[in-house]
Design a protein around this motif. Structure first.
Motif: not given
Lengths: 251, 299, 433
Positions: C295, C298, C315-317, C322, C326
């Motif tokens: 993550i 990314a 996945d950009k969105t 996240t 977060l």
């Protein structure tokens, strides 16, 4: 595919067979990169279909997908103007390519579950393998932007390969390379096809490279497909000569 | 109808001030892609300098229009000087740094300047003398005050002059070139440092004009006015499409009207909520602002 | 104008002349505001000429110092070398990429000397554990505040430092956490321990709510929308009296529950101190693990290049959301702690300035670096506290130090953090996957 009033691509029918190396050539502004952007769904074409037949899977249409889904389906690409993750290390760049083939989530990362650790180890090893394939295993921990130009291009290929594609799109992979680097690239592309059975579609201006490795060549000009065939067929085609050298050549 | 017109002109006035400050944001952003958070403080310093100058001059016996012009001139000179110095100290050394560093430097500068004025002068609200004389021909008009008319005309004239400056002068051309591609402009012999300095000076000048006029219109100032005005003006700049001059003016007007009508017809408590709500709403549908061009990135 | 000429000055005389020019310029610049003091009510003005001399002298000295430090910074080596390990043989100054290599050296030193590492950590552990018993309640309370900002900084770092999404409205999540606990406690008597995770979850949901509309926005547009979002939340809290009890705020919020044991104020502070220390440790572990996970990569990829990031199958969105969620979670936690610590909250605690300070912690400390952010939070929060000696000048000094740190260390106090990542990488030898 239109941009404002400009028709960038019109009726380009093109196919790539399994483990085939196909080149798209054409003068600047012919629509080659636009074609790539359509396939990878960065742009949505106004008409036309893109259909893939992944080995061993059902055929699928790519129309209307998001770029990341296209990658997940097995089409990976590199970029004309190198687009590496500059602040990340070489190895991390390739590890990002593993993203869509791994599953670890937030909870896994926080709790460091055994599954996550195993997956992370696999990612590391796979990525390292990719770096060895393109000959960058010595620079794993260097910052990507510190690599020389040719190495950055190879890193882009490694990163794309890390997504385990069945079709690899290379956008001017030899741009800015010196002859010996180009020769290495030539060898690398052939090796990728032979070892992994990956089909390769490439855009390239370096004719020597194109003629050497391509099985077939498509020629684009002003968004139209003007010729296709084996390297020999294409070099002899008067349309192609005209597109590259202009009308004056005949006179 | 009269109430509507009153709100309309009130909003227009407010919008003009936002526009004057927003131009400073938008020009600086256009040239060095920096949100100059301390820009609002320049506006505040302009207002304070004008107040100080006006007080000193009125003791010397100045009055009427000459007082406004003199105090305004002094305010402009000082604001421009502050803007110029601000850039040299807080932004110029950071030109090659990542985009966030100058932003933090700007926030630091904003805190510094606020406290500088607070300590050197006072934290209280100071009454600002009504420097703008009443126009006799507006005596019968109830929906618009003289100061509002003056603010509108000054805004119109200064934006027109600025547009001409950018369109036709050598420096204007250089500015547009630097905004497009700083490195290339430098290679072609444009003195980029000077262009940036001029940009800050122009932005500060307009902020000072806005500061003097609106303070005289409202009648009081304190060290904190710059912060709020700055955020609003920045909102206006983004609303219109940051980097675009007409966008800044349009954004200012839209924001001014929204606030004015929201206050007049709904509730003055939620004035700012409407302002920011509008911003969010517009950006969702036009991510680059009303007049901003969404530039397609070349891949 | 003192900055007009750009010719290199080598002689001492030139430098002094130039600083003299700067001094004159600043005397001119500060003249109206520093020298003239108006009192509009009595219609008279006071001239304070003495100040002009101070400004002149101060500007002169500072200008000399400024130029000296900049010259030192440029130093004999023109560029930061690519190989940070080599630099330390020619160490010339504290600020010319000095800490870059210092950090490297420290990291390597720690890596090699296991004994020393254990020693340091045990020492640190005892210092932290003993702190509230050595220092006064007041000191402990200040440290609690600083540690809260460490958590806020680390949370915002996920959004800004890792994912590269410039969020100027982080305070909204902080406020929602605080108000959640305050209101739940006020109306239903909900306890701290139950509220803490719920506050985090609520803030995460708020993060998603903010995230959805701004997904398409880039850079500075995102910045202003998040700023607006933060202001909207504050204004609603201020004006919606029926919901939030308005500008007067909520008082008498319960401190963290203590299983029925009676605590006096000092005990409560010490108790809260340990809670916060544990939470900070938890945050550090979580953030550092996330950073080096799938993550985290990314997020960084998203920050570095959105197009390439998507082309790598990310996945950009989802990635943006996240990060927002977060990051916001931590603000929710800290908000809850704030309400429990001060037992009183009002909307005035959640202004834009708060967001700006948290952002400054992230950038000043060094984006992406956990250690840097801890240092940044301690500096930014403790500096104004201990500057109370200068009482009224503290915010002035605070603002000036932000500018100065940025000018002389644009990468933050601790920079170049991706390097640290290397040490986690094990070299797979020989095998082919």
């Amino acid at each position: 595919m239109d941009f404002g009033g400009l028709r960038a691509l019109e009726k380009v029918d093109l196919y790539v067979a399994e483990a085939e190396i196909v080149a798209i050539i054409g003068p600047n502004g012919a629509g080659k990169t636009t074609f790539f952007n359509c396939i990878t769904c960065v742009y949505q074409p106004h008409r036309g279909d893109m259909i893939i037949y992944p080995p061993g899977k059902a055929s699928k249409s790519l129309n209307g997908l998001k770029p990341n889904t296209v990658t997940e389906m097995g089409i990976a690409r590199t970029f004309q103007n190198i687009r590496l993750f500059k602040e990340m290390t070489v190895l991390e760049n390739v590890m990002v390519g593993r993203h869509c083939r791994t599953r670890a989530g937030i909870a896994g990362a926080i709790l460091c579950t055994r599954k996550t650790i195993r997956e992370e180890q696999e990612t590391l090893e796979f990525s390292y393998g990719m770096l060895r394939k393109v000959g960058l295993e010595k620079q794993t921990n260097e910052k990507a932007s510190d690599l020389p130009y040719g190495a950055q291009r190879r890193l882009e290929i490694a990163r794309a390969l890390a997504t385990e594609p069945f079709l690899l799109l290379l956008d001017e992979p030899a741009a800015g390379m010196n002859p010996s680097e180009t020769a290495e690239l030539d060898e690398l592309i052939s090796r990728i096809r032979e070892e992994d059975g990956i089909s390769i579609l490439l855009i390239e201006h370096d004719m020597k490279l194109v003629m050497n490795i391509s099985d077939r060549i498509y020629v684009l000009d002003y968004g139209h497909l003007i010729a296709e065939g084996t390297p020999q067929q294409v070099t002899g085609n008067p349309e192609v000569i005209k597109a590259y050298l202009g009308e004056c050549f005949d006179a | 109808m009269e109430y509507f017109l009153e709100l309309f002109f009130g909003g227009l006035t407010r919008g003009s001030i936002y526009a004057l400050i927003a131009i400073g944001y938008t020009m600086v952003y256009g040239i060095i892609q920096l949100i100059n958070f301390a820009h609002g403080e320049i506006y505040m310093i302009g207002a304070f300098t004008a107040l100080i100058a006006a007080s000193a001059l009125s003791i010397e016996g100045f009055g009427g229009w000459s007082l406004l012009v003199l105090a305004g001139f002094i305010a402009i000179v000082y604001s421009a000087a502050y803007g110029f110095t601000l850039e040299k100290i807080a932004y110029k050394p950071l030109r090659k740094a990542s985009r966030l560093s100058p932003l933090i430097s700007a926030i630091g500068m904003s805190i510094f300047l606020q406290n500088y004025v607070l300590l050197a002068q006072t934290s209280d609200f100071l009454p600002f003398p009504p420097l703008i004389e009443e126009f006799s021909f507006l005596e019968q008009v109830t929906v618009m005050r003289s100061s509002e008319l003056l603010i509108l005309s000054v805004t119109a004239v200064s934006t027109a002059l600025l547009t001409l400056f950018i369109k036709f002068t050598r420096m204007g051309k250089a500015m547009r070139a630097v905004a497009q591609d700083k490195t290339m402009a430098m290679l072609l012999g444009v003195n980029v440092d000077r262009v940036i300095s001029v940009t800050f000076i122009i932005g500060s000048t307009l902020a000072a004009i806005g500061g003097v006029l609106i303070s005289s219109h409202i009648g009081q100032i304190n060290f904190y006015i710059g912060f709020i005005a700055g955020i609003k003006a920045f909102t206006a700049a983004v609303l219109g499409g940051i980097g675009s001059l007409p966008g800044a003016v349009l954004g200012g007007m839209v924001l001014g009207w929204t606030e004015s009508f929201a206050t007049g017809y709904v509730s003055s408590d939620y004035e700012d909520v409407f302002a920011f709500g509008l911003l969010v709403f517009i950006l969702i549908f036009r991510p680059a602002g009303i007049l901003g061009k969404s530039t397609a990135e070349k891949i | 104008m003192p900055y007009g000429r750009r010719a290199p000055i080598t002689q001492k005389g030139g430098k002094i002349l130039r600083s003299f020019g700067v001094a004159l310029w600043f005397m001119f610049l500060t003249f109206p505001i520093m020298v003239i003091k108006i009192s509009p009510l009595e219609k008279n003005i006071e001239w304070r000429w003495g100040r002009m001399i101070y400004v002149g002298a101060g500007a002169f000295v500072l200008s000399l110092l400024w130029r000296y430090v900049i010259e030192q910074k440029r130093g004999p080596i023109p560029k930061e070398e690519a190989d940070p390990l080599k630099v330390d043989t020619k160490d010339t100054g504290w600020n010319r990429g000095g800490s870059h290599s210092l950090q490297e050296r420290l990291a390597i030193f720690f890596h090699k000397n296991k004994k020393f590492r254990i020693l340091t950590f045990t020492g640190l552990f005892f210092i932290i554990a003993a702190f509230p018993f050595v220092f006064s309640t007041y000191q402990t309370s200040i440290i609690i505040t600083a540690l809260m900002y460490v958590m806020l900084g680390l949370g915002l770092n996920i959004v800004v430092g890792l994912a590269g999404l410039l969020d100027l409205g982080y305070v909204a999540f902080y406020a929602s956490g605080a108000y959640f606990y305050a209101l739940m406690n006020h109306h239903f008597g909900l306890g701290f321990w139950a509220a803490l995770p719920m506050a985090g979850a609520l803030a995460a949901i708020m993060g998603l709510l903010l995230g959805f509309p701004v997904l398409r926005l880039r850079g500075d547009y995102l910045a202003i929308v998040t700023l607006g979002f933060g202001e909207i939340i504050r204004l609603v809290l201020e004006n919606w009296n029926e919901f939030s009890l308005g500008p007067s705020g909520i008082a008498r919020i319960d401190r963290p529950g203590t299983l029925g044991i009676d605590f006096d104020l000092r005990d409560h502070t010490v108790y809260l101190y340990y809670i916060v220390v544990v939470l900070v440790a938890f945050t550090i572990i979580v953030v550092s693990r996330l950073r080096n996970s799938r993550i985290g990569r990314a997020w960084i990829a998203l920050r570095e290049d959105e197009v390439a990031c998507q082309a790598m199958g990310i996945d950009k969105t989802k990635t943006k959301l996240t990060a927002f969620a977060l990051g916001a979670t931590w603000a929710g936690f800290v908000g809850c702690i704030l309400a429990a610590k001060t037992t009183f909250i009002n909307p005035a605690s959640f202004t834009f300035m708060e967001s700006a300070i948290i952002l400054s912690i992230v950038v000043l400390g060094g984006m992406g670096s956990i250690f840097g952010i801890i240092l940044g939070a301690l500096v930014l929060i403790l500096l104004p506290e201990y500057l109370r000696a200068f009482s009224e000048y503290r915010m002035l000094v605070f603002g000036a130090s932000m500018v100065i740190i940025m000018v002389f260390r644009p990468q933050g106090i601790i920079g170049g953090t991706r390097k640290r990542h290397e040490f986690h990488v094990k070299e797979p030898t020989g095998e082919k996957p």
